[in-house]
Design an enzyme around this catalytic site. Sequence first.
Site, PDB file in Angstrom:
ATOM      1  N   ASP A   1      17.287  43.404 -26.403  1.00 18.70           N
ATOM      2  CA  ASP A   1      17.217  42.038 -26.957  1.00 18.70           C
ATOM      3  C   ASP A   1      17.100  41.188 -26.121  1.00 18.70           C
ATOM      4  O   ASP A   1      17.858  40.865 -25.183  1.00 18.70           O
ATOM      5  CB  ASP A   1      18.699  42.017 -27.813  1.00 18.70           C
ATOM      6  CG  ASP A   1      18.494  40.968 -28.781  1.00 18.70           C
ATOM      7  OD1 ASP A   1      18.002  40.121 -28.922  1.00 18.70           O
ATOM      8  OD2 ASP A   1      19.484  40.944 -29.618  1.00 18.70           O
ATOM      9  N   ASP A   2      15.981  40.337 -26.345  1.00 19.32           N
ATOM     10  CA  ASP A   2      15.499  39.077 -25.287  1.00 19.32           C
ATOM     11  C   ASP A   2      15.152  39.628 -23.875  1.00 19.32           C
ATOM     12  O   ASP A   2      15.423  38.845 -23.011  1.00 19.32           O
ATOM     13  CB  ASP A   2      16.665  38.114 -25.264  1.00 19.32           C
ATOM     14  CG  ASP A   2      16.893  37.292 -26.578  1.00 19.32           C
ATOM     15  OD1 ASP A   2      16.188  37.677 -27.611  1.00 19.32           O
ATOM     16  OD2 ASP A   2      17.472  36.331 -26.606  1.00 19.32           O
TER      17      ASP A   2
ATOM     18  N   CYS B   1      14.200  37.276 -33.390  1.00 20.31           N
ATOM     19  CA  CYS B   1      14.758  38.468 -33.652  1.00 20.31           C
ATOM     20  C   CYS B   1      14.203  39.317 -35.388  1.00 20.31           C
ATOM     21  O   CYS B   1      13.762  40.230 -35.323  1.00 20.31           O
ATOM     22  CB  CYS B   1      16.233  38.526 -33.794  1.00 20.31           C
ATOM     23  SG  CYS B   1      17.163  38.249 -32.317  1.00 20.31           S
TER      24      CYS B   1
ATOM     25  N   ARG C   1      11.813  42.607 -35.746  1.00 17.91           N
ATOM     26  CA  ARG C   1      12.459  43.932 -35.971  1.00 17.91           C
ATOM     27  C   ARG C   1      11.817  44.520 -37.314  1.00 17.91           C
ATOM     28  O   ARG C   1      11.699  45.571 -37.540  1.00 17.91           O
ATOM     29  CB  ARG C   1      14.209  43.646 -36.255  1.00 17.91           C
ATOM     30  CG  ARG C   1      14.757  43.408 -34.966  1.00 17.91           C
ATOM     31  CD  ARG C   1      16.083  43.040 -34.974  1.00 17.91           C
ATOM     32  NE  ARG C   1      16.464  42.662 -33.452  1.00 17.91           N
ATOM     33  CZ  ARG C   1      17.009  43.206 -32.595  1.00 17.91           C
ATOM     34  NH1 ARG C   1      17.195  44.435 -32.816  1.00 17.91           N
ATOM     35  NH2 ARG C   1      17.086  42.735 -31.278  1.00 17.91           N
TER      36      ARG C   1
ATOM     37  N   LYS D   1      21.869  46.960 -33.165  1.00 21.93           N
ATOM     38  CA  LYS D   1      21.629  45.563 -33.805  1.00 21.93           C
ATOM     39  C   LYS D   1      20.674  45.702 -35.133  1.00 21.93           C
ATOM     40  O   LYS D   1      19.688  46.437 -34.984  1.00 21.93           O
ATOM     41  CB  LYS D   1      21.251  44.525 -32.916  1.00 21.93           C
ATOM     42  CG  LYS D   1      20.908  43.132 -33.696  1.00 21.93           C
ATOM     43  CD  LYS D   1      20.332  42.167 -32.637  1.00 21.93           C
ATOM     44  CE  LYS D   1      19.747  40.824 -33.161  1.00 21.93           C
ATOM     45  NZ  LYS D   1      19.449  39.952 -32.191  1.00 21.93           N
TER      46      LYS D   1
ATOM     47  N   HIS E   1      19.994  42.872 -38.152  1.00 23.57           N
ATOM     48  CA  HIS E   1      19.525  41.665 -38.269  1.00 23.57           C
ATOM     49  C   HIS E   1      18.236  41.465 -39.177  1.00 23.57           C
ATOM     50  O   HIS E   1      17.287  40.524 -39.095  1.00 23.57           O
ATOM     51  CB  HIS E   1      19.004  41.122 -36.914  1.00 23.57           C
ATOM     52  CG  HIS E   1      19.272  39.600 -36.763  1.00 23.57           C
ATOM     53  ND1 HIS E   1      19.200  38.816 -35.569  1.00 23.57           N
ATOM     54  CD2 HIS E   1      19.593  38.497 -37.709  1.00 23.57           C
ATOM     55  CE1 HIS E   1      19.601  37.807 -35.685  1.00 23.57           C
ATOM     56  NE2 HIS E   1      19.679  37.525 -36.910  1.00 23.57           N
TER      57      HIS E   1
ATOM     58  N   SER F   1      22.990  39.182 -34.690  1.00 18.47           N
ATOM     59  CA  SER F   1      23.015  38.836 -33.047  1.00 18.47           C
ATOM     60  C   SER F   1      24.470  38.728 -32.663  1.00 18.47           C
ATOM     61  O   SER F   1      25.112  38.329 -33.433  1.00 18.47           O
ATOM     62  CB  SER F   1      22.320  37.489 -32.773  1.00 18.47           C
ATOM     63  OG  SER F   1      21.007  37.852 -32.827  1.00 18.47           O
TER      64      SER F   1
ATOM     65  N   HIS G   1      20.752  39.764 -24.908  1.00 20.06           N
ATOM     66  CA  HIS G   1      21.105  38.493 -25.597  1.00 20.06           C
ATOM     67  C   HIS G   1      22.280  38.058 -25.342  1.00 20.06           C
ATOM     68  O   HIS G   1      23.339  38.665 -24.989  1.00 20.06           O
ATOM     69  CB  HIS G   1      21.222  38.874 -27.076  1.00 20.06           C
ATOM     70  CG  HIS G   1      20.903  37.854 -28.101  1.00 20.06           C
ATOM     71  ND1 HIS G   1      21.895  36.755 -28.163  1.00 20.06           N
ATOM     72  CD2 HIS G   1      20.106  37.340 -28.947  1.00 20.06           C
ATOM     73  CE1 HIS G   1      21.678  36.173 -29.098  1.00 20.06           C
ATOM     74  NE2 HIS G   1      20.411  36.275 -29.555  1.00 20.06           N
TER      75      HIS G   1
ATOM     76  N   ASP H   1      12.430  43.259 -28.435  1.00 18.60           N
ATOM     77  CA  ASP H   1      12.217  42.469 -29.684  1.00 18.60           C
ATOM     78  C   ASP H   1      11.545  41.258 -29.329  1.00 18.60           C
ATOM     79  O   ASP H   1      10.644  40.659 -30.164  1.00 18.60           O
ATOM     80  CB  ASP H   1      13.547  42.212 -30.442  1.00 18.60           C
ATOM     81  CG  ASP H   1      14.483  41.285 -29.589  1.00 18.60           C
ATOM     82  OD1 ASP H   1      14.387  40.877 -28.618  1.00 18.60           O
ATOM     83  OD2 ASP H   1      15.301  40.599 -30.499  1.00 18.60           O
ATOM     84  N   ASN H   2      11.623  40.518 -28.298  1.00 18.05           N
ATOM     85  CA  ASN H   2      10.877  39.379 -28.046  1.00 18.05           C
ATOM     86  C   ASN H   2      11.064  38.880 -26.629  1.00 18.05           C
ATOM     87  O   ASN H   2      11.685  39.785 -25.738  1.00 18.05           O
ATOM     88  CB  ASN H   2      11.168  38.331 -28.791  1.00 18.05           C
ATOM     89  CG  ASN H   2      12.604  37.905 -28.996  1.00 18.05           C
ATOM     90  OD1 ASN H   2      13.202  38.155 -30.034  1.00 18.05           O
ATOM     91  ND2 ASN H   2      13.485  37.450 -27.940  1.00 18.05           N
TER      92      ASN H   2
ATOM     93  N   LYS I   1      11.038  33.336 -25.498  1.00 19.52           N
ATOM     94  CA  LYS I   1      11.639  33.437 -26.784  1.00 19.52           C
ATOM     95  C   LYS I   1      11.265  32.171 -27.794  1.00 19.52           C
ATOM     96  O   LYS I   1      11.331  30.887 -27.052  1.00 19.52           O
ATOM     97  CB  LYS I   1      12.988  33.656 -26.688  1.00 19.52           C
ATOM     98  CG  LYS I   1      13.628  33.827 -28.046  1.00 19.52           C
ATOM     99  CD  LYS I   1      15.180  34.326 -27.992  1.00 19.52           C
ATOM    100  CE  LYS I   1      15.888  34.468 -29.348  1.00 19.52           C
ATOM    101  NZ  LYS I   1      17.058  34.946 -29.347  1.00 19.52           N
TER     102      LYS I   1
END
Length: 448
Positions: A33-34, A73, A77, A127, A129, A152, A238, A290-291, A311
Amino acid sequence: MRAFLKVSIAMAIVGHVSIFAEGQPNFIIIYADDMGYGDLGCYGAEGYETPELDRMAKQGIRFTDFSTSSSVCTPSRAGLLTGRFAQRWGHDNKVYFPHSKGGMPPSEITIAELLKEKGYQTALIGKWHLGHRAKFLPTAQGFDLYYGIPYSNDMWQAPETPLADNIVFNEGMTRENYLEGGKKKYHNQVPLMAGTEVIEWPVDQATLTKRYTEKAQAFITVNKEQPFFLYLAHAMPHVPLYATEEFKGKTERGLYGDVIEELDWSVGQILNTLKKNGLDKNTLVIFTSDNGPYLGGKEHGGSSGPLRDGKFTAYEGGCRVPCIAWQPGTVPAGVECDVQTSTLDLFPTFAALADVAVPSDRPIDGLDIRSLLKGDFKNIPERDWYLYRGQAIRVGDWKYVYDKKRDQLFNLAEDVGEKKNLAKQYPEKTEALAKRLAEVQSELSGTK
């Protein structure tokens, strides 16, 4: 458009021509994540080490032009799981919050639902989301097992989510505290769910990476005699950042480096579990993010490496992420692939490998990239266009970005950092891509 693979000398000599293992392959997606493009050792990271992921890259394919379907996010996803840009079902490139009433429509078909048709056992650990209310949860979208936080880790609790009878309340919290809800009072204190119920609140985030890993290992071991799909979606890196005591204070990079090293450890545990159970040669593992990185986090945020921004943006740093594919004896080792690929491609690719039909009643934006995963360097898939956060479009190596009421044009083959705006130099190309962006935006908003 660039379309070539850099192959290791050893591979070139051997002439890798393997095909996927007979029978039904297992699939594992490990989603950070991130995590930024420059956050792994094999992508140039400094201040900490990622030996397990670096080894995974040496034993598989490291993608250098791999993007997510959005730089935030929720739509990212959704794209990963459905092979479709989230705009097709009306999503606006924002994220869901604990107070949100919506979620990804149940009518969307996920990888998990697709693979269930072939008898796969499916699990989401981590996660989600994509909506925390019952009809939007993983268990309503093809996952047999769900264990994780519904959004998140910087959010709060949604008081309407059912609590398990044996729920664990941490830090002196009570059922009454939970039902109070509210961001201001309980910011960063998120629930841990199993199935459709909250089993712990607030979850001890320092133990999340370890607990997710152990849960994933158990799922693999229990299902070693049948095909499975595991989606391991980590909370880290994240913000807020957390690591176990075993990893805290280990790196020059501070807590961020500590967190990445624990994620790296986790990947090693998963791969070792596959080997221990004799599943490594029949399991395709994909590691990605995810990004891009949350640059606003400063020392608690990651790195885009040579890419622009991170992001939330439509630049490469927002959507281009690290990606490694691994399946010993099947995915060729020591390969660097710079073909344009995407998380959207996993849906049709997994479907083809599992021999299940892709839904014909809806547009699918991903491409079948089996040829790349097999080491087939001749039949390279190319896409007509690619959308970034709804405000930029790429066709081949040319990318058009509409930002702050100005046209921007970049040639990614020559300028991956998007430093030189060529809009004035190539007005016709700029106009053509601006028109194409408008057409694609209209097309996506008109489909379901």
